[in-house]
Design a protein around this motif. Structure first.
Motif, PDB file in Angstrom:
ATOM      1  N   PRO A 239       0.648  -1.395  -0.319  1.00 45.34           N
ATOM      2  CA  PRO A 239      -0.098   0.106   0.188  1.00 45.34           C
ATOM      3  C   PRO A 239       0.637   1.491   0.079  1.00 45.34           C
ATOM      4  O   PRO A 239       0.416   2.275  -0.315  1.00 45.34           O
ATOM      5  N   MET A 240       2.165   1.064   0.859  1.00 50.15           N
ATOM      6  CA  MET A 240       2.811   2.518   0.449  1.00 50.15           C
ATOM      7  C   MET A 240       2.978   2.721  -0.960  1.00 50.15           C
ATOM      8  O   MET A 240       3.306   4.306  -1.170  1.00 50.15           O
ATOM      9  N   SER A 241       3.101   2.199  -1.606  1.00 48.82           N
ATOM     10  CA  SER A 241       4.010   2.840  -3.079  1.00 48.82           C
ATOM     11  C   SER A 241       2.735   3.002  -4.275  1.00 48.82           C
ATOM     12  O   SER A 241       2.973   3.815  -4.859  1.00 48.82           O
TER      13      SER A 241
ATOM     14  N   ARG B 109      -4.215  -1.170  -1.614  1.00 46.96           N
ATOM     15  CA  ARG B 109      -4.896  -1.567  -0.172  1.00 46.96           C
ATOM     16  C   ARG B 109      -4.144  -2.848   0.552  1.00 46.96           C
ATOM     17  O   ARG B 109      -3.766  -3.818   0.448  1.00 46.96           O
TER      18      ARG B 109
ATOM     19  N   VAL C 254       8.708   8.261  -2.653  1.00 51.41           N
ATOM     20  CA  VAL C 254       7.306   8.118  -2.895  1.00 51.41           C
ATOM     21  C   VAL C 254       6.652   9.470  -3.677  1.00 51.41           C
ATOM     22  O   VAL C 254       5.317   9.772  -2.447  1.00 51.41           O
TER      23      VAL C 254
ATOM     24  N   ALA D 244       3.905   8.409  -5.284  1.00 49.56           N
ATOM     25  CA  ALA D 244       2.424   8.412  -5.393  1.00 49.56           C
ATOM     26  C   ALA D 244       2.115   8.519  -4.059  1.00 49.56           C
ATOM     27  O   ALA D 244       0.814   9.226  -4.387  1.00 49.56           O
ATOM     28  N   ALA D 245       2.721   9.185  -2.838  1.00 47.15           N
ATOM     29  CA  ALA D 245       2.058   9.161  -1.861  1.00 47.15           C
ATOM     30  C   ALA D 245       2.548  10.926  -1.333  1.00 47.15           C
ATOM     31  O   ALA D 245       2.372  12.168  -2.207  1.00 47.15           O
TER      32      ALA D 245
ATOM     33  N   ALA E 222       5.934   6.180   3.548  1.00 45.11           N
ATOM     34  CA  ALA E 222       5.431   7.069   3.612  1.00 45.11           C
ATOM     35  C   ALA E 222       3.672   7.218   3.811  1.00 45.11           C
ATOM     36  O   ALA E 222       3.509   5.950   4.560  1.00 45.11           O
TER      37      ALA E 222
ATOM     38  N   TYR F  49       0.433   8.325   3.701  1.00 45.28           N
ATOM     39  CA  TYR F  49      -1.242   8.964   2.423  1.00 45.28           C
ATOM     40  C   TYR F  49      -1.526   9.707   3.542  1.00 45.28           C
ATOM     41  O   TYR F  49      -2.710   9.219   4.300  1.00 45.28           O
TER      42      TYR F  49
ATOM     43  N   PHE G 229       2.705   4.370   6.106  1.00 46.01           N
ATOM     44  CA  PHE G 229       3.390   3.270   5.908  1.00 46.01           C
ATOM     45  C   PHE G 229       5.153   3.104   6.317  1.00 46.01           C
ATOM     46  O   PHE G 229       5.485   3.459   5.507  1.00 46.01           O
TER      47      PHE G 229
END
Lengths: 294, 178, 222
Positions: free
Chosen positions: A112-114, A119, C2, C4-5, C21, C23, C94
């Motif tokens: 999920p971190m990527s 999820r 990262v 994406a985050a 990361a 979110y 994360f």
């Protein structure tokens, strides 16, 4: 964006709701992509042309050997997609049907971190598919890595190489990146000398700090993935946004001799002979470029 | 001025009013984000990156209808006010919140269809899965829709859109054009 | 690190390599928290990569990873300005350890790296949280125990190691966010270790500050 973005309103209807580029991209992604392609450019700035051979991959960087707890490792950056392959070696009984072989166990993780789209939980279908395709590549082309060199004692003990590939940032086309990563990591592997003691029925490693054994790697496969958008636009090395809009993908895996080691086509679209030939040409050129880096 | 980081003291609370990106404790103003401090007219720390947009009660949001059922339409929220969100949020427009008049006559399938782009207002945080949204204002509702024939439809009234190619009329709760 | 985050950070401390990361704020998943409570929630996920340790780790979280996820949450919570987060939102943190060198030291680095990622994501914080670890090792039965800061895997798993600790501090506010001690040590040893750890946190804080001020976003701390 460092180039002109097609700034306009919703599709072709006379607009009453003017939108700026990022909002337009979010609400009308297909139209957003179409407008870029109509100007022969892709949203990330790469050129686009119907002739596949002019297509460009994103900047590719390979870094080897950074993880000292692994027996071999490689980090690959393909544009913003980043994957890290770490190989761990363990000793186990060899396969019953080929007692003079060892094992290579590839596994791809999309945590999920990527990406906000992944999820927590069990491996997704995408992750499982990627792992399976890597497994298939090595199984169908056993010359890439001769498993006999992993044998410690025929019928009794062999090395198992766990090649775990973790995606650190997802921006599309993980497969091509994972192939580069696993090959670079395999070339980086350093194993200690191991001997099998029949009396004890166990393997001993006299010196864990000495790692003289390197792997012999055969032909180096390189993958080229092409996303197909609206059955007419062929996007080489698609980003995450492009992948989400492509109804189909085509992956070609080639080796040094220009031979096709694998072809994977998903989704319904027809390729004519010319497009097929161009795809192969693009894949071979990509192969040469990458092999220089690993 | 140099970049401030969270926890960095910026000044005395007596001298400065605390603005965004800061907090006050024990009579001092501290930074709460990474950014450049500005001291006039009040102390605030301005981030280099944009903040992530999150729907708040009363905000106008825009998104795509993902599915409908007889009681509500599910909207994937992608834009809050005019800022695209970094991730999608999920909300629903219930029967009673589609329009302000003749509520008992509302039918979801004659107001929205999957794929429509809709502008709505956030009513409440809703339940665990969905924000509750409303299109019960003239300026709210469908802002963009494709006809069954695939062409972009043009609104003809607050409840009808027409396909320019086939001249077929479809029912939507339309947003009043600007 | 990262892209994406919303926020991320990469940290290297000796051999330890950690990536974090963040979110959020994002929509809270239906599973987290009760529907009646509308307060924002922080969710922490700690994982060792399969190749991060001398022995390979599987994909399912083991008890040490679950415990570390909880330590991460306890260490970061006091620093997060919940009142600045939208109601019923969630912030996901994360952390993946790509290479470890001692579990305690790796968790301590994870805490520091995660707090930088939170700041990078724009989550309002009272302060950065700096993690630090130590192991208690007597050099011989007669001499007093040595407190070794930032123990490596060899040191923390040594058979004569009597205990270990992880501390998380908020140096600007001079507060301890989280403290955990395992093993059997005397009161004096604990006192000595706390002082040493606080000093270590303070100097690490200085180094982290310098990196952030220098680069701005997507930080690498080493």
């Amino acid at each position: 964006m460092n180039h002109e973005t097609p700034r306009d309103e919703a599709a072709s209807a006379p607009s009453r709701f003017a939108l700026d580029a990022p909002t337009f991209a979010r609400l009308h992604p297909a139209e957003y992509l179409r407008r870029f392609l109509a100007k022969n450019v892709r949203p990330d700035g790469r050129p686009y042309a119907p002739a596949l051979r002019t297509a460009k991959f994103r900047k590719t960087m390979v870094n080897v050997g950074s993880i000292s707890t692994s027996e071999g490792s490689a980090t690959v950056r393909l544009g913003k997609t980043t994957v890290l392959c770490g190989i761990k070696a363990e000793v186990a009984a060899p396969p019953i049907d080929s007692p003079d072989n060892g094992y290579l166990v590839p596994n791809v993780e999309l945590p999920p971190m990527s990406s906000p789209n992944f999820r927590p939980g069990a491996p997704s279908e995408l992750a499982q598919t990627l792992s399976w395709r890597l497994e298939q590549l090595f199984r169908n082309c056993p010359t890439i890595l001769d498993l006999k060199q992993l044998s410690i004692e025929e019928g009794a003990a062999a090395w198992v190489l766990y090649a775990d590939i973790v995606c650190l940032n997802y921006d599309g086309n993980v497969f091509d990146a994972t192939v580069i990563a696993i090959m670079a990591a395999l070339k980086d592997v350093r194993l200690p000398k191991a001997t099998y003691r029949e009396e004890e029925g166990a393997v001993t490693i006299p010196d864990l700090s000495e790692r003289p054994v390197r792997l012999q790697v055969g032909p180096v496969p390189v993958a080229t993935t092409i996303g197909v958008f609206e059955s007419q636009y062929f996007l080489v090395d698609p980003t995450e946004m492009e992948t989400s809009l492509c109804s189909a993908t085509l992956t070609l895996i080639t080796d040094e001799g220009g031979r096709l080691l694998g072809l994977h086509k998903s989704g319904g679209f027809a390729l004519n002979q010319e497009q097929m030939a161009e795809s192969v040409e693009t894949a071979i050129a990509r192969g040469i470029e990458i092999r220089n880096q690993i | 001025m140099a970049t401030a980081i969270p926890g960095q003291a910026l000044g005395n609370a007596a001298d400065f009013a605390a603005g965004s990106g800061t907090y006050t404790r024990h009579g001092h103003v501290y930074a709460s984000v990474i950014g450049l401090p500005k001291t006039k007219p009040k102390v605030e720390v301005v981030r280099g990156k944009d903040a992530t947009a999150v729907p708040s009660i009363g905000a106008i949001v825009t998104g795509t209808i993902v599915r409908i059922n007889p009681r509500w339409a599910t909207l994937k929220v992608m834009v809050v006010e005019s800022v695209p969100t970094s991730e999608d949020f999920q909300g629903i427009i219930r029967l009673q919140d589609v329009r302000a008049t003749e509520k008992e006559k509302v039918r979801i399938d004659r107001s929205f269809r999957p794929g429509d782009i809709v502008r709505a207002r956030v009513l409440s945080l809703g339940d665990a899965r969905n924000y509750y949204l409303s299109t019960a204002e003239n300026e709210l509702g469908v802002v963009f829709a494709t006809s069954l024939g695939g062409a972009t439809m043009i609104p003809v009234s607050w409840e009808q859109m027409i396909c320019p190619k086939t001249r077929v009329v479809e029912y939507r709760k339309c947003a009043k054009p600007e | 690190m990262v892209p994406a985050a919303n926020g991320s950070a990469f940290m290297e401390a000796g051999k330890i390599k950690v990536m974090a990361a963040v979110y959020g704020p994002r929509q809270r998943p239906a599973s987290a928290g009760s529907t009646s409570s509308s307060s924002p929630v922080l969710l922490c996920d700690f994982k060792f990569a399969p190749f991060a340790s001398p022995s390979r780790r599987g994909y399912l979280k083991d008890s040490s990873e679950r415990a570390a996820s909880l330590s991460l949450l306890r260490a970061l919570e006091p620093a997060v300005r919940y009142e600045a987060l939208p109601e019923r939102s969630a912030v996901d943190v994360f952390v993946t350890v790509l290479e470890e060198d001692g579990v305690q030291a790796s968790v301590a680095s994870a805490i520091t790296c995660a707090s930088v990622a939170l700041a990078d994501a724009g989550i309002e914080l009272y302060d950065l949280v700096i993690g630090c670890s130590a192991a208690f090792l007597p050099s011989s039965p007669d001499t007093p125990t040595n407190v070794l800061l930032d123990p490596t895997v060899v040191e923390s798993t040594h058979p004569s190691c009597t205990g270990s600790l992880i501390m998380a501090a908020m140096p600007s506010l001079a507060e301890v966010a989280h403290f955990e001690l395992d093993g059997s040590v005397s009161g004096e040893e604990v006192g000595e270790s706390i002082d040493l750890a606080l000093d270590a946190c303070a100097s690490l804080h200085g180094a982290v500050k310098a990196v952030i001020a220098g680069s701005g976003s997507g930080d690498t701390v080493s």
